[in-house]
Design a protein around this motif. Sequence first.
Motif, PDB file in Angstrom:
ATOM      1  N   ALA A 295       0.839  -1.205   0.000  1.00 56.51           N
ATOM      2  CA  ALA A 295       0.000   0.000   0.000  1.00 56.51           C
ATOM      3  C   ALA A 295       0.873   1.254   0.000  1.00 56.51           C
ATOM      4  N   LYS A 296       0.636   2.123  -0.963  1.00 54.80           N
ATOM      5  CA  LYS A 296       1.436   3.346  -1.081  1.00 54.80           C
ATOM      6  C   LYS A 296       1.173   4.287   0.092  1.00 54.80           C
ATOM      7  N   GLY A 297       2.227   4.767   0.718  1.00 53.70           N
ATOM      8  CA  GLY A 297       2.090   5.741   1.794  1.00 53.70           C
ATOM      9  C   GLY A 297       1.677   5.159   3.132  1.00 53.70           C
ATOM     10  N   ALA A 298       1.485   3.851   3.196  1.00 50.15           N
ATOM     11  CA  ALA A 298       1.079   3.239   4.469  1.00 50.15           C
ATOM     12  C   ALA A 298       2.298   3.174   5.414  1.00 50.15           C
ATOM     13  N   PRO A 299       2.042   3.276   6.723  1.00 48.99           N
ATOM     14  CA  PRO A 299       0.737   3.432   7.366  1.00 48.99           C
ATOM     15  C   PRO A 299       0.252   4.872   7.379  1.00 48.99           C
ATOM     16  N   GLN A 300      -1.086   5.038   7.370  1.00 54.20           N
ATOM     17  CA  GLN A 300      -1.721   6.353   7.347  1.00 54.20           C
ATOM     18  C   GLN A 300      -2.151   6.740   8.773  1.00 54.20           C
ATOM     19  N   ASN A 301      -3.384   6.519   9.135  1.00 56.43           N
ATOM     20  CA  ASN A 301      -3.837   6.713  10.516  1.00 56.43           C
ATOM     21  C   ASN A 301      -4.970   5.735  10.796  1.00 56.43           C
ATOM     22  N   THR A 302      -5.105   5.331  12.030  1.00 50.87           N
ATOM     23  CA  THR A 302      -6.223   4.478  12.423  1.00 50.87           C
ATOM     24  C   THR A 302      -7.419   5.343  12.784  1.00 50.87           C
ATOM     25  N   THR A 303      -8.586   4.717  12.846  1.00 52.61           N
ATOM     26  CA  THR A 303      -9.805   5.438  13.198  1.00 52.61           C
ATOM     27  C   THR A 303     -10.287   4.983  14.567  1.00 52.61           C
ATOM     28  N   PRO A 304     -10.992   5.844  15.299  1.00 56.22           N
ATOM     29  CA  PRO A 304     -11.373   5.498  16.675  1.00 56.22           C
ATOM     30  C   PRO A 304     -12.375   4.363  16.760  1.00 56.22           C
ATOM     31  N   GLY A 305     -12.110   3.472  17.684  1.00 56.42           N
ATOM     32  CA  GLY A 305     -13.076   2.450  18.047  1.00 56.42           C
ATOM     33  C   GLY A 305     -13.556   2.746  19.446  1.00 56.42           C
ATOM     34  N   GLY A 306     -13.940   1.708  20.169  1.00 58.90           N
ATOM     35  CA  GLY A 306     -14.436   1.957  21.511  1.00 58.90           C
ATOM     36  C   GLY A 306     -15.866   2.451  21.483  1.00 58.90           C
ATOM     37  N   ALA A 307     -16.182   3.380  22.376  1.00 64.49           N
ATOM     38  CA  ALA A 307     -17.574   3.809  22.491  1.00 64.49           C
ATOM     39  C   ALA A 307     -17.670   5.225  23.055  1.00 64.49           C
ATOM     40  N   SER A 308     -18.860   5.762  22.934  1.00 64.53           N
ATOM     41  CA  SER A 308     -19.147   7.074  23.519  1.00 64.53           C
ATOM     42  C   SER A 308     -20.421   6.977  24.341  1.00 64.53           C
ATOM     43  N   LEU A 309     -20.689   8.012  25.116  1.00 64.66           N
ATOM     44  CA  LEU A 309     -21.858   8.031  25.988  1.00 64.66           C
ATOM     45  C   LEU A 309     -22.937   8.937  25.390  1.00 64.66           C
ATOM     46  N   TRP A 310     -24.096   8.349  25.124  1.00 69.57           N
ATOM     47  CA  TRP A 310     -25.234   9.075  24.559  1.00 69.57           C
ATOM     48  C   TRP A 310     -26.267   9.321  25.656  1.00 69.57           C
ATOM     49  N   VAL A 311     -26.978  10.428  25.523  1.00 68.46           N
ATOM     50  CA  VAL A 311     -27.988  10.802  26.510  1.00 68.46           C
ATOM     51  C   VAL A 311     -29.360  10.709  25.863  1.00 68.46           C
ATOM     52  N   PHE A 312     -30.273  10.007  26.502  1.00 70.65           N
ATOM     53  CA  PHE A 312     -31.617   9.871  25.957  1.00 70.65           C
ATOM     54  C   PHE A 312     -32.457  11.117  26.224  1.00 70.65           C
ATOM     55  N   SER A 313     -33.408  11.343  25.362  1.00 73.14           N
ATOM     56  CA  SER A 313     -34.323  12.480  25.511  1.00 73.14           C
ATOM     57  C   SER A 313     -35.410  12.137  26.527  1.00 73.14           C
ATOM     58  N   GLY A 314     -36.203  13.159  26.895  1.00 69.92           N
ATOM     59  CA  GLY A 314     -37.346  12.925  27.772  1.00 69.92           C
ATOM     60  C   GLY A 314     -37.033  12.850  29.245  1.00 69.92           C
ATOM     61  N   LYS A 315     -35.844  13.292  29.656  1.00 65.33           N
ATOM     62  CA  LYS A 315     -35.476  13.268  31.066  1.00 65.33           C
ATOM     63  C   LYS A 315     -35.738  14.626  31.716  1.00 65.33           C
ATOM     64  N   SER A 316     -35.688  14.676  33.031  1.00 67.59           N
ATOM     65  CA  SER A 316     -35.959  15.924  33.764  1.00 67.59           C
ATOM     66  C   SER A 316     -34.737  16.846  33.722  1.00 67.59           C
ATOM     67  N   ASP A 317     -34.954  18.106  34.006  1.00 66.84           N
ATOM     68  CA  ASP A 317     -33.853  19.071  34.042  1.00 66.84           C
ATOM     69  C   ASP A 317     -32.805  18.660  35.067  1.00 66.84           C
TER      70      ASP A 317
END
Length: 434
Positions: A295-317
């Motif tokens: 592969a020309k120019g390799a290595p390039q960069n990796t992309t993020p795996g893992g996880a993130s934290l999402w917040v659900f709607s409909g909750k109180s202030d």
Amino acid sequence: MKFFGFAAGAALMLFSTTSAFAVTQISWWHAMTGANAEVVDKISKDFNASQSDYQIVPVFKGTYPETLNAGIAAFRAGQAPDIIQVFDVGTGVMMAAESAIKPVADVLTGAGMTFDKSQYLPGIVGYYSKPDGTMLSFPYNSSSPILYYNKDIFQKAGLDVNSPPKTWNEVWEAAKKIKASGAAPCGYTSTWLTWIHLENFAAWNNVSWATQQNGLAGGDVELKINAPIFVNHFQALADLAKDGTFKYGGRTSEAKQIFLAGECGIFTESSGGLGDIVKSGMNYGIGQLPYDSDAKGAPQNTTPGGASLWVFSGKSDEEYKGVAAFFAYLSKTEVQEYLHQKSGYLPVTLAAYEATKKSGFYDKNPGRETPILQMTGKAPTENSKGVRLPNLPQVRDIQNEEFEKMLAGQETAQQALDNAVSRGNAAIKDALGN
């Protein structure tokens, strides 16, 4: 006396209930196991001890896919948690469900806080944001795939314990030597074939995984994973599997147990798998993710795996204020340092990375900086910004089905990848209503 005992007990119950109501509970569904589950518990307990208004309640919900499915079902039933950990693959799914989530940027703003993107690793923040830059979810455990190897097995096989393989051809040769020498029953195993051997393989070698910048530039996507570079790579895996030089563990992280048991000498896995390897006491080494030498120019960069934290709607202030307080706590340098150094996941803030480096941690722990350097060493190209589809979990399932047929000798790599492309493209069109 009986009445007094009852009255005292009732009063105690009333007091306990009243006290409980003074604290707002914030539910956090997650998918962490082993050493990483211990990190979740410690962070939660430390946050709860740091203040008296909110209490984080972590709840394990199974694997990454199981946790995502549980969250979707809970939302439909009107019983969604406040926070849910969603793996990178589910990002497109969550983005498409706008009414179900509350963007993290809005959660923080509503609590009188601001989110300064410049404080975070750019590649991570960009992946979890809208095209206009609005932050949708909070990066909790971002990872990069790396190579681990068992130094004792390397020594028995006559391999250099201080020189891990850098290219895939070198991995294949080292794996054959391990197997032939009897140093271990198998030479090489890997978790997450879709994430490591397709998505990050494409990014690291700077080749296209799909059109539309791998789905980040638009939804009308066509897969490109049956190009020769992918076919050659997977045919090599299939050939090694015939005599057990490569051992398949499963679709997600199951192969980790194979490596921990000493069955294979070389292992590709998330940097976030480090905690269990350290805990096992293995004499291990770390290398960068191998690249294709053609592969020309390799290595390039990796992309993020893992996880993130999402917040659900409909909750109180009040619940949203608690979520914002928890995210602010997670952003603290000392918390990110602990998360990074204990688990192997990347520190999401630049301050935590710099503090870890300044402390001499990377000098004392060779290889631990590797996943960060892989992701940040080069500016991303159109091929290496990441992968996003509205139904990526389904498309991955299709790919895994074809890989399993290939590894069982039922298909060639060309047939498996051609089928994965045709079936995957049809699934993408169905998801878009085309």
